[in-house]
Each structure stands twice: as C-alpha cells, then as structure tokens.
Motif scaffolding. Structure first.
Motif, PDB file in Angstrom:
ATOM      1  N   ILE A   1      24.146  19.606  -9.525  1.00 54.37           N
ATOM      2  CA  ILE A   1      23.023  18.892  -8.897  1.00 54.37           C
ATOM      3  C   ILE A   1      21.966  18.525  -9.925  1.00 54.37           C
ATOM      4  O   ILE A   1      21.493  17.374  -9.972  1.00 54.37           O
ATOM      5  N   TYR A   2      21.578  19.489 -10.763  1.00 57.63           N
ATOM      6  CA  TYR A   2      20.540  19.193 -11.756  1.00 57.63           C
ATOM      7  C   TYR A   2      21.055  18.264 -12.845  1.00 57.63           C
ATOM      8  O   TYR A   2      20.294  17.484 -13.417  1.00 57.63           O
ATOM      9  N   GLY A   3      22.356  18.338 -13.132  1.00 53.37           N
ATOM     10  CA  GLY A   3      22.924  17.385 -14.072  1.00 53.37           C
ATOM     11  C   GLY A   3      22.795  15.965 -13.547  1.00 53.37           C
ATOM     12  O   GLY A   3      22.402  15.044 -14.279  1.00 53.37           O
ATOM     13  N   ILE A   4      23.104  15.771 -12.265  1.00 52.75           N
ATOM     14  CA  ILE A   4      22.979  14.455 -11.640  1.00 52.75           C
ATOM     15  C   ILE A   4      21.521  13.997 -11.636  1.00 52.75           C
ATOM     16  O   ILE A   4      21.208  12.834 -11.924  1.00 52.75           O
ATOM     17  N   LEU A   5      20.603  14.936 -11.327  1.00 49.90           N
ATOM     18  CA  LEU A   5      19.181  14.590 -11.292  1.00 49.90           C
ATOM     19  C   LEU A   5      18.678  14.159 -12.673  1.00 49.90           C
ATOM     20  O   LEU A   5      17.885  13.220 -12.793  1.00 49.90           O
ATOM     21  N   PHE A   6      19.119  14.866 -13.714  1.00 52.44           N
ATOM     22  CA  PHE A   6      18.733  14.483 -15.067  1.00 52.44           C
ATOM     23  C   PHE A   6      19.124  13.033 -15.334  1.00 52.44           C
ATOM     24  O   PHE A   6      18.322  12.245 -15.866  1.00 52.44           O
ATOM     25  N   ILE A   7      20.341  12.664 -14.996  1.00 49.95           N
ATOM     26  CA  ILE A   7      20.831  11.315 -15.264  1.00 49.95           C
ATOM     27  C   ILE A   7      20.076  10.280 -14.432  1.00 49.95           C
ATOM     28  O   ILE A   7      19.656   9.227 -14.939  1.00 49.95           O
ATOM     29  N   ILE A   8      19.864  10.581 -13.140  1.00 50.45           N
ATOM     30  CA  ILE A   8      19.157   9.647 -12.261  1.00 50.45           C
ATOM     31  C   ILE A   8      17.735   9.407 -12.745  1.00 50.45           C
ATOM     32  O   ILE A   8      17.258   8.258 -12.817  1.00 50.45           O
ATOM     33  N   ILE A   9      17.029  10.488 -13.077  1.00 51.72           N
ATOM     34  CA  ILE A   9      15.635  10.358 -13.485  1.00 51.72           C
ATOM     35  C   ILE A   9      15.514   9.620 -14.810  1.00 51.72           C
ATOM     36  O   ILE A   9      14.605   8.802 -15.007  1.00 51.72           O
TER      37      ILE A   9
ATOM     38  N   LYS B   1      13.944   4.529 -17.553  1.00 53.53           N
ATOM     39  CA  LYS B   1      14.245   3.391 -18.423  1.00 53.53           C
ATOM     40  C   LYS B   1      13.871   2.070 -17.757  1.00 53.53           C
ATOM     41  O   LYS B   1      13.527   1.101 -18.431  1.00 53.53           O
ATOM     42  N   ARG B   2      13.949   2.043 -16.423  1.00 55.02           N
ATOM     43  CA  ARG B   2      13.615   0.816 -15.687  1.00 55.02           C
ATOM     44  C   ARG B   2      12.146   0.747 -15.284  1.00 55.02           C
ATOM     45  O   ARG B   2      11.646  -0.313 -14.921  1.00 55.02           O
TER      46      ARG B   2
ATOM     47  N   ARG C   1      13.406  13.147 -29.328  1.00 49.40           N
ATOM     48  CA  ARG C   1      14.168  12.059 -29.952  1.00 49.40           C
ATOM     49  C   ARG C   1      15.287  11.529 -29.058  1.00 49.40           C
ATOM     50  O   ARG C   1      15.840  10.477 -29.326  1.00 49.40           O
ATOM     51  N   ASN C   2      15.625  12.277 -28.012  1.00 52.30           N
ATOM     52  CA  ASN C   2      16.737  11.890 -27.147  1.00 52.30           C
ATOM     53  C   ASN C   2      16.345  12.076 -25.679  1.00 52.30           C
ATOM     54  O   ASN C   2      15.358  12.746 -25.373  1.00 52.30           O
ATOM     55  N   ASP C   3      17.132  11.487 -24.794  1.00 52.75           N
ATOM     56  CA  ASP C   3      16.862  11.698 -23.372  1.00 52.75           C
ATOM     57  C   ASP C   3      17.790  12.791 -22.826  1.00 52.75           C
ATOM     58  O   ASP C   3      18.530  13.433 -23.568  1.00 52.75           O
ATOM     59  N   PHE C   4      17.746  12.981 -21.509  1.00 51.38           N
ATOM     60  CA  PHE C   4      18.475  14.079 -20.877  1.00 51.38           C
ATOM     61  C   PHE C   4      19.874  13.680 -20.411  1.00 51.38           C
ATOM     62  O   PHE C   4      20.561  14.493 -19.799  1.00 51.38           O
ATOM     63  N   THR C   5      20.288  12.462 -20.674  1.00 55.05           N
ATOM     64  CA  THR C   5      21.562  12.000 -20.127  1.00 55.05           C
ATOM     65  C   THR C   5      22.736  12.863 -20.578  1.00 55.05           C
ATOM     66  O   THR C   5      23.561  13.289 -19.757  1.00 55.05           O
TER      67      THR C   5
ATOM     68  N   TYR D   1      26.612  17.330 -19.531  1.00 52.04           N
ATOM     69  CA  TYR D   1      27.051  18.672 -19.935  1.00 52.04           C
ATOM     70  C   TYR D   1      26.990  19.632 -18.755  1.00 52.04           C
ATOM     71  O   TYR D   1      27.926  20.400 -18.508  1.00 52.04           O
ATOM     72  N   ARG D   2      25.911  19.584 -17.980  1.00 56.43           N
ATOM     73  CA  ARG D   2      25.765  20.465 -16.824  1.00 56.43           C
ATOM     74  C   ARG D   2      26.827  20.145 -15.764  1.00 56.43           C
ATOM     75  O   ARG D   2      27.385  21.053 -15.131  1.00 56.43           O
TER      76      ARG D   2
END
Length: 204
Positions: free
Chosen positions: A51-59, A64-65, A179-183, A188-189
C-alpha cells in the motif's frame, strides 16, 4: 557558535518536534499491545509494504504534474503542519509501515518539499525512537521482569547500536531523496510485499 537568532530557531524547531511526537506517543501508549496483537502478522506487514509503495508512486506522479510550489524552508514549517506530520506518524504504529516514509509522505501532502519533509522526519525520529525504547523497557519491568548485569549490558548495547543504525539509515534516506524521488523506493516496497506474501503462502 550560534547567534541569538539561530538559538531561537533551534528552540522553535524542537518545540515543533515535541509537539509532533504527542499523537503517536498517546496512541502508542494506549494501544501498543492491541496493535501488536491484531496487526503483527505477515499479511498485514505485506499489505502495508504494498500500500505504501503504491502511495509513494502516486504521490510522486502527482507532484510532477502539480504547479503548486512546495514550502522549502524548514524554519517556515508551522506548528499546525508539524502536528499534522505527527498525526501521520500514528500510521507507523502498524507493522510494515515505514515511520520515516509515513511522516515524509505526510509532510509532502501537507505542502512541504521533499527535502523539508525529510529533514523534519529526521529530527522527529530522535525522540520517537527513544520513547519507543523506553516504553518497551517499562512494559518489560511492569511484567515483573528484572535486568541482571549481563542483561543490562546487552540491552544498552542493542539500544545504542539500533539507534545509531537508525540515524544512519534516516540520514542516508534524507540525502537520497534530496537528489531522487520515491518512485524506486515505492516499487521496492511493492516487490518486497509480494515476496513476503509468497513466502507466507508457502508456509501455510
């Protein structure tokens, strides 16, 4: 040596940190045993990882938008935002939830930049980890247990080592996300959660 303004900024920052500790501290003290009894199992841990892996990607994709400019100065973090981040830290009481991940995501959702959210999460982690250790020790003694010399040495050594490792890990995470985002972390999660589910099913 810090000047008067820098000293006041430090005092204000730690006041905000202490304020942010309270939500998770109160819930943790009241419901720690209940949470462990009902949520400390492989399905919940795996679900939280995913769930938190998905949230990281969504956020991250949403940010970015987004045209909104995030707050990028830690000294401008309001008491309300600090308390809000503290509320997000309650989610970390559920096993499988990353404490720093929950607070950083909370900070971003409340309008902080990724860097400010990570910095505040780092400071928030210091009293939180001490408090969690103190609670475990208190419950151990409350149950009628006692520490002999060897047990005390082992406990102190373990506490110090885990604290240092936690600080290093949070520092690494903070430097990474500057330097990087959470994607990547999100994927990984998700993968780790799927592996855990697979391992749990095999053991059934």
């Amino acid at each position: 040596k810090k000047n008067h303004r820098e000293k006041m900024d430090t005092i204000v920052l730690w006041t905000k940190v202490i304020l942010a500790v309270f939500p998770a501290a109160i819930i943790g003290i009241l419901f720690d045993d209940w949470l462990n009894e009902h949520f400390y199992n492989p399905p919940v841990v795996a679900a939280m990882l995913i769930i938190y892996g998905i949230l990281f990607i969504i956020i991250e994709n949403r940010n970015k938008r987004s045209r909104r400019r995030p707050m990028n100065d830690l000294s401008r973090l309001s008491y309300g935002m600090a308390l809000g981040i503290g509320v997000f830290q309650i989610l970390a009481l559920i096993p499988g939830t990353s404490r720093s991940g929950a607070t950083i995501l909370g900070g971003i959702l409340l309008g902080c930049s990724r860097t400010v959210a990570a910095e505040f999460s780092f400071f928030l982690g210091i009293p939180t980890m001490f408090g969690a250790s103190a609670l475990k020790i208190f419950k151990f003694l409350k149950d009628g247990n006692a520490f002999d010399f060897q047990g005390t040495v082992i406990l102190l050594t373990g506490t110090i080592v885990s604290f240092i490792v936690s600080i290093i890990a949070i520092r690494f995470l903070m430097n990474y996300i500057k330097r990087n985002d959470f994607t990547v972390f999100g994927w990984y999660r998700i993968v780790l959660g799927i592996i855990l589910i697979g391992y749990w099913l095999i053991q059934l």
